[in-house]
Design a protein around this motif. Structure first.
Motif, PDB file in Angstrom:
ATOM      1  N   TRP A  82       2.388  -2.900  19.374  1.00 11.69           N
ATOM      2  CA  TRP A  82       1.273  -3.815  19.597  1.00 11.69           C
ATOM      3  C   TRP A  82       1.388  -5.097  18.767  1.00 11.69           C
ATOM      4  O   TRP A  82       0.432  -5.542  18.154  1.00 11.69           O
ATOM      5  N   ASP A  83       2.548  -5.646  18.683  1.00 16.43           N
ATOM      6  CA  ASP A  83       2.778  -6.942  18.042  1.00 16.43           C
ATOM      7  C   ASP A  83       2.593  -6.950  16.527  1.00 16.43           C
ATOM      8  O   ASP A  83       2.362  -7.990  15.927  1.00 16.43           O
ATOM      9  N   ILE A  84       2.694  -5.795  15.885  1.00 18.12           N
ATOM     10  CA  ILE A  84       2.545  -5.727  14.421  1.00 18.12           C
ATOM     11  C   ILE A  84       3.892  -6.084  13.784  1.00 18.12           C
ATOM     12  O   ILE A  84       4.907  -5.464  14.091  1.00 18.12           O
ATOM     13  N   PRO A  85       3.919  -7.073  12.873  1.00 18.78           N
ATOM     14  CA  PRO A  85       5.170  -7.389  12.182  1.00 18.78           C
ATOM     15  C   PRO A  85       5.659  -6.186  11.384  1.00 18.78           C
ATOM     16  O   PRO A  85       4.869  -5.530  10.688  1.00 18.78           O
ATOM     17  N   VAL A  86       6.932  -5.879  11.493  1.00 19.74           N
ATOM     18  CA  VAL A  86       7.479  -4.707  10.815  1.00 19.74           C
ATOM     19  C   VAL A  86       7.296  -4.819   9.303  1.00 19.74           C
ATOM     20  O   VAL A  86       7.159  -3.807   8.605  1.00 19.74           O
ATOM     21  N   GLU A  87       7.224  -6.036   8.781  1.00 18.31           N
ATOM     22  CA  GLU A  87       7.020  -6.223   7.344  1.00 18.31           C
ATOM     23  C   GLU A  87       5.680  -5.663   6.881  1.00 18.31           C
ATOM     24  O   GLU A  87       5.549  -5.223   5.742  1.00 18.31           O
ATOM     25  N   ASP A  88       4.685  -5.669   7.763  1.00 16.37           N
ATOM     26  CA  ASP A  88       3.371  -5.130   7.386  1.00 16.37           C
ATOM     27  C   ASP A  88       3.454  -3.646   7.027  1.00 16.37           C
ATOM     28  O   ASP A  88       2.739  -3.180   6.138  1.00 16.37           O
ATOM     29  N   PHE A  89       4.316  -2.915   7.704  1.00 21.40           N
ATOM     30  CA  PHE A  89       4.470  -1.492   7.394  1.00 21.40           C
ATOM     31  C   PHE A  89       5.127  -1.296   6.031  1.00 21.40           C
ATOM     32  O   PHE A  89       4.743  -0.414   5.267  1.00 21.40           O
ATOM     33  N   GLY A  90       6.122  -2.115   5.725  1.00 26.84           N
ATOM     34  CA  GLY A  90       6.761  -2.029   4.407  1.00 26.84           C
ATOM     35  C   GLY A  90       5.792  -2.385   3.298  1.00 26.84           C
ATOM     36  O   GLY A  90       5.721  -1.708   2.263  1.00 26.84           O
ATOM     37  N   PHE A  91       5.027  -3.449   3.520  1.00 27.48           N
ATOM     38  CA  PHE A  91       4.048  -3.862   2.522  1.00 27.48           C
ATOM     39  C   PHE A  91       2.989  -2.773   2.341  1.00 27.48           C
ATOM     40  O   PHE A  91       2.616  -2.431   1.210  1.00 27.48           O
ATOM     41  N   GLY A  92       2.507  -2.199   3.436  1.00 31.81           N
ATOM     42  CA  GLY A  92       1.515  -1.123   3.352  1.00 31.81           C
ATOM     43  C   GLY A  92       2.064   0.086   2.617  1.00 31.81           C
ATOM     44  O   GLY A  92       1.385   0.686   1.782  1.00 31.81           O
ATOM     45  N   PHE A  93       3.310   0.450   2.917  1.00 32.97           N
ATOM     46  CA  PHE A  93       3.956   1.566   2.222  1.00 32.97           C
ATOM     47  C   PHE A  93       3.999   1.301   0.725  1.00 32.97           C
ATOM     48  O   PHE A  93       3.642   2.155  -0.081  1.00 32.97           O
ATOM     49  N   ALA A  94       4.457   0.107   0.340  1.00 33.43           N
ATOM     50  CA  ALA A  94       4.605  -0.216  -1.080  1.00 33.43           C
ATOM     51  C   ALA A  94       3.253  -0.213  -1.790  1.00 33.43           C
ATOM     52  O   ALA A  94       3.124   0.343  -2.887  1.00 33.43           O
ATOM     53  N   MET A  95       2.256  -0.801  -1.174  1.00 31.82           N
ATOM     54  CA  MET A  95       0.940  -0.909  -1.805  1.00 31.82           C
ATOM     55  C   MET A  95       0.287   0.463  -1.989  1.00 31.82           C
ATOM     56  O   MET A  95      -0.173   0.801  -3.080  1.00 31.82           O
ATOM     57  N   VAL A  96       0.252   1.255  -0.937  1.00 32.93           N
ATOM     58  CA  VAL A  96      -0.403   2.570  -1.020  1.00 32.93           C
ATOM     59  C   VAL A  96       0.395   3.509  -1.919  1.00 32.93           C
ATOM     60  O   VAL A  96      -0.176   4.239  -2.744  1.00 32.93           O
ATOM     61  N   THR A  97       1.713   3.491  -1.791  1.00 34.70           N
ATOM     62  CA  THR A  97       2.551   4.365  -2.621  1.00 34.70           C
ATOM     63  C   THR A  97       2.405   4.007  -4.099  1.00 34.70           C
ATOM     64  O   THR A  97       2.323   4.890  -4.952  1.00 34.70           O
ATOM     65  N   PHE A  98       2.364   2.725  -4.412  1.00 34.06           N
ATOM     66  CA  PHE A  98       2.194   2.295  -5.802  1.00 34.06           C
ATOM     67  C   PHE A  98       0.886   2.841  -6.379  1.00 34.06           C
ATOM     68  O   PHE A  98       0.861   3.375  -7.490  1.00 34.06           O
ATOM     69  N   ALA A  99      -0.192   2.740  -5.626  1.00 32.32           N
ATOM     70  CA  ALA A  99      -1.487   3.252  -6.086  1.00 32.32           C
ATOM     71  C   ALA A  99      -1.425   4.769  -6.297  1.00 32.32           C
ATOM     72  O   ALA A  99      -1.920   5.284  -7.308  1.00 32.32           O
ATOM     73  N   ILE A 100      -0.820   5.485  -5.367  1.00 36.67           N
ATOM     74  CA  ILE A 100      -0.704   6.946  -5.487  1.00 36.67           C
ATOM     75  C   ILE A 100       0.151   7.320  -6.692  1.00 36.67           C
ATOM     76  O   ILE A 100      -0.190   8.241  -7.443  1.00 36.67           O
ATOM     77  N   LEU A 101       1.250   6.610  -6.896  1.00 30.65           N
ATOM     78  CA  LEU A 101       2.134   6.902  -8.032  1.00 30.65           C
ATOM     79  C   LEU A 101       1.405   6.713  -9.361  1.00 30.65           C
ATOM     80  O   LEU A 101       1.519   7.551 -10.268  1.00 30.65           O
ATOM     81  N   LEU A 102       0.683   5.610  -9.501  1.00 26.78           N
ATOM     82  CA  LEU A 102      -0.036   5.372 -10.751  1.00 26.78           C
ATOM     83  C   LEU A 102      -1.117   6.422 -10.980  1.00 26.78           C
ATOM     84  O   LEU A 102      -1.302   6.914 -12.100  1.00 26.78           O
ATOM     85  N   TRP A 103      -1.805   6.785  -9.914  1.00 28.28           N
ATOM     86  CA  TRP A 103      -2.850   7.799 -10.017  1.00 28.28           C
ATOM     87  C   TRP A 103      -2.245   9.148 -10.414  1.00 28.28           C
ATOM     88  O   TRP A 103      -2.723   9.825 -11.318  1.00 28.28           O
ATOM     89  N   ARG A 104      -1.190   9.548  -9.730  1.00 23.98           N
ATOM     90  CA  ARG A 104      -0.542  10.829 -10.013  1.00 23.98           C
ATOM     91  C   ARG A 104       0.018  10.857 -11.429  1.00 23.98           C
ATOM     92  O   ARG A 104      -0.109  11.844 -12.146  1.00 23.98           O
ATOM     93  N   HIS A 105       0.625   9.748 -11.846  1.00 24.90           N
ATOM     94  CA  HIS A 105       1.195   9.659 -13.195  1.00 24.90           C
ATOM     95  C   HIS A 105       0.095   9.817 -14.246  1.00 24.90           C
ATOM     96  O   HIS A 105       0.263  10.525 -15.227  1.00 24.90           O
ATOM     97  N   ARG A 106      -1.032   9.175 -14.013  1.00 25.01           N
ATOM     98  CA  ARG A 106      -2.147   9.256 -14.960  1.00 25.01           C
ATOM     99  C   ARG A 106      -2.697  10.682 -15.017  1.00 25.01           C
ATOM    100  O   ARG A 106      -3.009  11.191 -16.094  1.00 25.01           O
TER     101      ARG A 106
END
Length: 156
Positions: A82-106
């Motif tokens: 549906w016309d979603i730039p593939v970069e949006d998926f990479g950015f979403g992965f990085a952003m959500v994963t970063f938050a989960i990693l920091l939370w899990r680490h804490r």
């Protein structure tokens, strides 16, 4: 860099997305080592995130009537579904994963974390051996009433 030339033939959005994905993966594998990439919980979470991302991002970036307009020179131009730039998926992965990693680490630091300076200071003694007061002193048992003095016995 609103309308800059692509860096080394790669658009800025593409480059920053790739750097974010690589940085988050390296952060997990080389430093934090939380193990989230090995859990089904993480991948189910990411599937849910991507499902909502497809719905929202697809609506925002549809080419026939876009709400968000990208500079095509700053990305690969690959759009799916549906016309979603593939970069949006990479950015979403990085952003959500970063938050989960920091939370899990804490959370993982909980009992094995080094003692904080404030906690060490609260245990130290001041001169004359009195313990330092803490903002939340431990509860103490209520004092027992003093025994009543026995009445003086008189001898007959």
């Amino acid at each position: 860099m609103l309308d800059s030339e692509p860096f080394l033939g790669v658009g800025e959005y593409t480059l920053l997305t790739v750097l974010a994905v690589v940085a988050v993966v390296v952060l997990e594998l080389a430093w934090l080592r939380t193990g989230v990439f090995r859990t089904a919980q993480y991948w189910i979470t990411m599937a849910i995130v991507f499902a909502f991302q497809v719905a929202v991002d697809g609506w925002l970036t549809k080419l026939d009537n876009p709400i968000v307009i990208y500079n095509e020179r700053q990305m690969t131009g690959l759009r799916l579904p549906w016309d979603i730039p593939v970069e949006d998926f990479g950015f979403g992965f990085a952003m959500v994963t970063f938050a989960i990693l920091l939370w899990r680490h804490r959370l993982d630091q909980g009992s094995s974390a080094p003692e904080s300076t404030a906690a060490r200071r609260s245990r130290q003694t001041v001169p004359r051996g009195r313990p330092r007061s803490t903002p939340f002193p431990e509860p103490t048992a209520p004092e027992q009433p003093a025994p009543k003095p026995e009445e003086a016995r008189t001898r007959p």
